[in-house]
Design a protein around this motif. Structure first.
Motif, PDB file in Angstrom:
ATOM      1  N   GLU A 158       0.840  -1.194   0.000  1.00 47.29           N
ATOM      2  CA  GLU A 158       0.000   0.000   0.000  1.00 47.29           C
ATOM      3  C   GLU A 158       0.881   1.253   0.000  1.00 47.29           C
ATOM      4  O   GLU A 158       1.304   1.739   1.047  1.00 47.29           O
ATOM      5  N   HIS A 159       1.163   1.758  -1.189  1.00 46.40           N
ATOM      6  CA  HIS A 159       1.984   2.956  -1.315  1.00 46.40           C
ATOM      7  C   HIS A 159       1.666   3.601  -2.655  1.00 46.40           C
ATOM      8  O   HIS A 159       1.968   3.025  -3.712  1.00 46.40           O
ATOM      9  N   ALA A 160       1.058   4.772  -2.629  1.00 48.68           N
ATOM     10  CA  ALA A 160       0.646   5.437  -3.865  1.00 48.68           C
ATOM     11  C   ALA A 160       1.860   5.966  -4.613  1.00 48.68           C
ATOM     12  O   ALA A 160       2.588   6.826  -4.110  1.00 48.68           O
ATOM     13  N   SER A 161       2.090   5.446  -5.822  1.00 50.49           N
ATOM     14  CA  SER A 161       3.257   5.879  -6.596  1.00 50.49           C
ATOM     15  C   SER A 161       2.936   6.009  -8.083  1.00 50.49           C
ATOM     16  O   SER A 161       3.847   6.087  -8.904  1.00 50.49           O
ATOM     17  N   GLY A 162       1.645   6.019  -8.417  1.00 48.10           N
ATOM     18  CA  GLY A 162       1.260   6.138  -9.814  1.00 48.10           C
ATOM     19  C   GLY A 162       1.401   4.856 -10.602  1.00 48.10           C
ATOM     20  O   GLY A 162       1.183   4.826 -11.821  1.00 48.10           O
ATOM     21  N   ALA A 163       1.776   3.797  -9.923  1.00 48.06           N
ATOM     22  CA  ALA A 163       1.935   2.459 -10.514  1.00 48.06           C
ATOM     23  C   ALA A 163       1.899   1.494  -9.342  1.00 48.06           C
ATOM     24  O   ALA A 163       1.986   1.908  -8.182  1.00 48.06           O
ATOM     25  N   PRO A 164       1.774   0.189  -9.596  1.00 46.66           N
ATOM     26  CA  PRO A 164       1.788  -0.743  -8.467  1.00 46.66           C
ATOM     27  C   PRO A 164       3.076  -0.632  -7.656  1.00 46.66           C
ATOM     28  O   PRO A 164       4.161  -0.473  -8.208  1.00 46.66           O
ATOM     29  N   SER A 165       2.939  -0.686  -6.337  1.00 47.33           N
ATOM     30  CA  SER A 165       4.103  -0.730  -5.452  1.00 47.33           C
ATOM     31  C   SER A 165       4.230  -2.139  -4.891  1.00 47.33           C
ATOM     32  O   SER A 165       3.221  -2.798  -4.619  1.00 47.33           O
ATOM     33  N   LEU A 166       5.465  -2.574  -4.702  1.00 41.50           N
ATOM     34  CA  LEU A 166       5.718  -3.976  -4.389  1.00 41.50           C
ATOM     35  C   LEU A 166       6.668  -4.137  -3.210  1.00 41.50           C
ATOM     36  O   LEU A 166       7.578  -3.329  -3.016  1.00 41.50           O
ATOM     37  N   ALA A 167       6.455  -5.179  -2.436  1.00 44.88           N
ATOM     38  CA  ALA A 167       7.507  -5.750  -1.595  1.00 44.88           C
ATOM     39  C   ALA A 167       8.151  -6.859  -2.421  1.00 44.88           C
ATOM     40  O   ALA A 167       7.471  -7.527  -3.209  1.00 44.88           O
ATOM     41  N   LEU A 168       9.443  -7.049  -2.261  1.00 38.21           N
ATOM     42  CA  LEU A 168      10.153  -8.046  -3.058  1.00 38.21           C
ATOM     43  C   LEU A 168      10.739  -9.133  -2.169  1.00 38.21           C
ATOM     44  O   LEU A 168      11.424  -8.834  -1.182  1.00 38.21           O
ATOM     45  N   ARG A 169      10.485 -10.371  -2.530  1.00 37.98           N
ATOM     46  CA  ARG A 169      11.088 -11.538  -1.881  1.00 37.98           C
ATOM     47  C   ARG A 169      12.060 -12.136  -2.889  1.00 37.98           C
ATOM     48  O   ARG A 169      11.646 -12.623  -3.954  1.00 37.98           O
ATOM     49  N   ALA A 173      21.630 -17.616  -4.181  1.00 35.85           N
ATOM     50  CA  ALA A 173      22.642 -18.388  -3.447  1.00 35.85           C
ATOM     51  C   ALA A 173      22.038 -19.056  -2.211  1.00 35.85           C
ATOM     52  O   ALA A 173      22.647 -19.076  -1.141  1.00 35.85           O
ATOM     53  N   GLN A 174      20.824 -19.569  -2.382  1.00 35.72           N
ATOM     54  CA  GLN A 174      20.116 -20.311  -1.333  1.00 35.72           C
ATOM     55  C   GLN A 174      19.799 -19.461  -0.101  1.00 35.72           C
ATOM     56  O   GLN A 174      19.554 -19.984   0.981  1.00 35.72           O
ATOM     57  N   LYS A 175      19.804 -18.132  -0.269  1.00 38.38           N
ATOM     58  CA  LYS A 175      19.413 -17.217   0.793  1.00 38.38           C
ATOM     59  C   LYS A 175      18.228 -16.390   0.301  1.00 38.38           C
ATOM     60  O   LYS A 175      18.111 -16.102  -0.897  1.00 38.38           O
ATOM     61  N   THR A 176      17.368 -15.989   1.236  1.00 39.07           N
ATOM     62  CA  THR A 176      16.195 -15.206   0.874  1.00 39.07           C
ATOM     63  C   THR A 176      16.200 -13.869   1.600  1.00 39.07           C
ATOM     64  O   THR A 176      16.350 -13.809   2.825  1.00 39.07           O
ATOM     65  N   ILE A 177      16.042 -12.809   0.815  1.00 40.15           N
ATOM     66  CA  ILE A 177      15.948 -11.441   1.328  1.00 40.15           C
ATOM     67  C   ILE A 177      14.573 -10.896   0.961  1.00 40.15           C
ATOM     68  O   ILE A 177      14.143 -11.005  -0.190  1.00 40.15           O
ATOM     69  N   THR A 178      13.894 -10.307   1.918  1.00 41.40           N
ATOM     70  CA  THR A 178      12.636  -9.614   1.645  1.00 41.40           C
ATOM     71  C   THR A 178      12.817  -8.144   1.967  1.00 41.40           C
ATOM     72  O   THR A 178      13.369  -7.787   3.011  1.00 41.40           O
ATOM     73  N   TYR A 179      12.348  -7.296   1.066  1.00 44.09           N
ATOM     74  CA  TYR A 179      12.360  -5.852   1.300  1.00 44.09           C
ATOM     75  C   TYR A 179      10.936  -5.341   1.163  1.00 44.09           C
ATOM     76  O   TYR A 179      10.282  -5.574   0.149  1.00 44.09           O
ATOM     77  N   THR A 180      10.469  -4.635   2.193  1.00 46.87           N
ATOM     78  CA  THR A 180       9.094  -4.146   2.175  1.00 46.87           C
ATOM     79  C   THR A 180       8.871  -3.051   1.149  1.00 46.87           C
ATOM     80  O   THR A 180       7.735  -2.824   0.736  1.00 46.87           O
ATOM     81  N   GLY A 181       9.944  -2.367   0.725  1.00 47.03           N
ATOM     82  CA  GLY A 181       9.739  -1.134  -0.009  1.00 47.03           C
ATOM     83  C   GLY A 181       9.035  -0.141   0.897  1.00 47.03           C
ATOM     84  O   GLY A 181       9.082  -0.248   2.128  1.00 47.03           O
ATOM     85  N   ASP A 182       8.385   0.855   0.311  1.00 44.78           N
ATOM     86  CA  ASP A 182       7.601   1.816   1.088  1.00 44.78           C
ATOM     87  C   ASP A 182       6.158   1.346   1.128  1.00 44.78           C
ATOM     88  O   ASP A 182       5.567   1.065   0.073  1.00 44.78           O
ATOM     89  N   THR A 183       5.569   1.277   2.310  1.00 43.60           N
ATOM     90  CA  THR A 183       4.191   0.821   2.431  1.00 43.60           C
ATOM     91  C   THR A 183       3.674   1.051   3.841  1.00 43.60           C
ATOM     92  O   THR A 183       4.450   1.049   4.797  1.00 43.60           O
ATOM     93  N   GLN A 184       2.379   1.265   3.958  1.00 48.46           N
ATOM     94  CA  GLN A 184       1.752   1.139   5.264  1.00 48.46           C
ATOM     95  C   GLN A 184       1.564  -0.356   5.523  1.00 48.46           C
ATOM     96  O   GLN A 184       1.816  -1.189   4.651  1.00 48.46           O
ATOM     97  N   TRP A 185       1.137  -0.692   6.741  1.00 46.68           N
ATOM     98  CA  TRP A 185       0.983  -2.107   7.037  1.00 46.68           C
ATOM     99  C   TRP A 185      -0.028  -2.748   6.100  1.00 46.68           C
ATOM    100  O   TRP A 185      -1.112  -2.224   5.833  1.00 46.68           O
ATOM    101  N   THR A 186       0.324  -3.910   5.582  1.00 45.99           N
ATOM    102  CA  THR A 186      -0.575  -4.740   4.794  1.00 45.99           C
ATOM    103  C   THR A 186      -0.221  -6.194   5.057  1.00 45.99           C
ATOM    104  O   THR A 186       0.962  -6.528   5.238  1.00 45.99           O
ATOM    105  N   ASP A 187      -1.229  -7.051   5.111  1.00 46.39           N
ATOM    106  CA  ASP A 187      -0.987  -8.448   5.468  1.00 46.39           C
ATOM    107  C   ASP A 187      -0.150  -9.196   4.439  1.00 46.39           C
ATOM    108  O   ASP A 187       0.342 -10.291   4.731  1.00 46.39           O
TER     109      ASP A 187
END
Length: 260
Positions: A158-169, A173-187
């Motif tokens: 949930e982040h208004a940017s004129g296009a879809p906003s994303l969190a990225l998982r 190298a067998q490791k996982t990084i998640t970045y929320t990006g900019d957003t209010q809380w969303t499930d």
């Protein structure tokens, strides 16, 4: 046959990620910090997560060669998260003399927004035939994309940017990084962060609730739902920088280097 120490060391190196916070600031550069840009390197790949307007400056400070980057992943299309790309491409063409392909992957609308921005900042750049292959891939939420040396699953936030906003998982190298990006809380942040080796979370304010952004107290309220092994906070306003040392999480800063 039993594994030798050398083989074990080699395998460990193959599965190690080096992550550098090239820029950890908010849109205003609070605390003198550069805008969002996170560099990740494995033995086989180097990529950026977001590329704010100050990214080239940060890469030089961190002694990361732009030509070592093969992929740029974007959470959303605000200038402090993607406006470094025109400078990156101009550097690749005229200064770094790039020859290897460059992949840019971001939300639906990335191609048009990027070309518009390139043309606004450097007229003619969007129509220049580059001396390297430039691929732009637009990501649909909740689909997993297998890219060279990594996979990425975007989640809608949930982040208004004129296009879809994303969190990225992102898995590499067998490791996982998640970045929320900019957003209010969303499930959607719950599955995005599930069992990640590292969750990088926006914490814009200490407790003030601002639409489309996360604050520390909201993160604490959902702490048990965010089942990541490690959490680092970033994109902090001056308010959070002044009070955030009491947070039970690590704090990002420009130049911070970690290994996973």
């Amino acid at each position: 046959m039993p594994q030798t120490d050398t083989q074990a060391s080699t395998r460990a190196e193959e599965n190690t990620l080096r992550l550098t916070f090239v820029g950890s600031g908010d849109i205003f550069g609070s605390g003198g910090r550069l805008q969002t840009c996170i560099a990740v390197a494995s033995q086989s790949s180097s990529f950026l997560i977001d590329c704010g307007a100050s990214a080239l400056i940060g890469l030089q400070r961190c002694q990361i060669a732009p030509n070592s980057i093969d992929t740029i992943l974007l959470t959303h299309l605000h200038g402090d998260h993607f406006a470094g790309i025109p400078f990156f491409i101009l550097d690749a063409q005229l200064n770094s003399k790039r020859k290897d392909p460059l992949l840019i992957a971001g939300p639906i609308g990335t191609r048009q927004r990027l070309f518009t921005t390139m043309e606004a900042l450097f007229p003619g750049l969007a129509h220049t035939q580059q001396k390297f292959s430039l691929e732009i891939k637009e990501l649909t939420a909740e689909q997993t994309y297998v890219l060279p040396h990594l996979s990425v699953t975007p989640y809608p936030v949930e982040h208004a940017s004129g296009a879809p906003s994303l969190a990225l998982r992102i898995t590499c190298a067998q490791k996982t990084i998640t970045y929320t990006g900019d957003t209010q809380w969303t499930d959607t942040l719950i599955p995005a962060a599930q069992d990640a080796d590292l969750l990088i979370a926006e914490a814009y304010f200490f407790e003030k609730r601002v639409k489309y952004h996360l604050d520390l107290q909201t993160l604490l309220a959902h702490r048990d739902e965010l089942q990541a092994r490690r959490v680092i906070l970033t994109h902090m306003h001056q308010d959070m920088l002044a009070r955030g040392q009491s947070a039970p999480f690590e704090l990002a800063e420009d130049g911070k280097l970690i290994e996973l």
